[in-house]
Design a protein around this motif. Structure first.
Motif: not given
Length: 100
Positions: A25-45
């Motif tokens: 679930a955290d993996m999905a949250v992190a990937v979806n955030r990257l899509i929203e911000i058009e790339g980069g780095f994200a850490v989800a917990r």
């Protein structure tokens, strides 16, 4: 890594999104955030983004100054360590995972 997830759009040579994690679930949250911000780095917990850095220029470069990017990397590294990551540069290691 004992919990959470790290996602990155920086990935030699493919530059597709790469995600590593201990929780799907955290993996999905992190990937979806990257899509929203058009790339980069994200850490989800625990279902939330705890640190991010947008890299909207081809998912590789920031519109911020060097100093601002450097400052933004500090909480990213702290957040990764909070997941149990022991690597000193976890985002660099993730960047090499998609290398063909």
């Amino acid at each position: 890594m004992k919990r959470g997830a790290i996602a990155s759009s920086v990935g030699h040579d493919s530059h597709n999104i790469t995600v590593v994690g201990a929780d799907e679930a955290d993996m999905a949250v992190a990937v979806n955030r990257l899509i929203e911000i058009e790339g980069g780095f994200a850490v989800a917990r625990e279902g939330k983004i705890v640190a991010e850095l947008a890299l909207p220029v081809a998912g590789l470069m920031s519109l911020l100054s060097f100093e601002e990017v450097h400052k933004a990397l500090i909480p990213l590294r702290v957040a990764a360590k909070g997941l149990g990551v022991v690597l000193s540069e976890p985002f660099l290691q993730v960047a090499f995972l998609p290398l063909p």
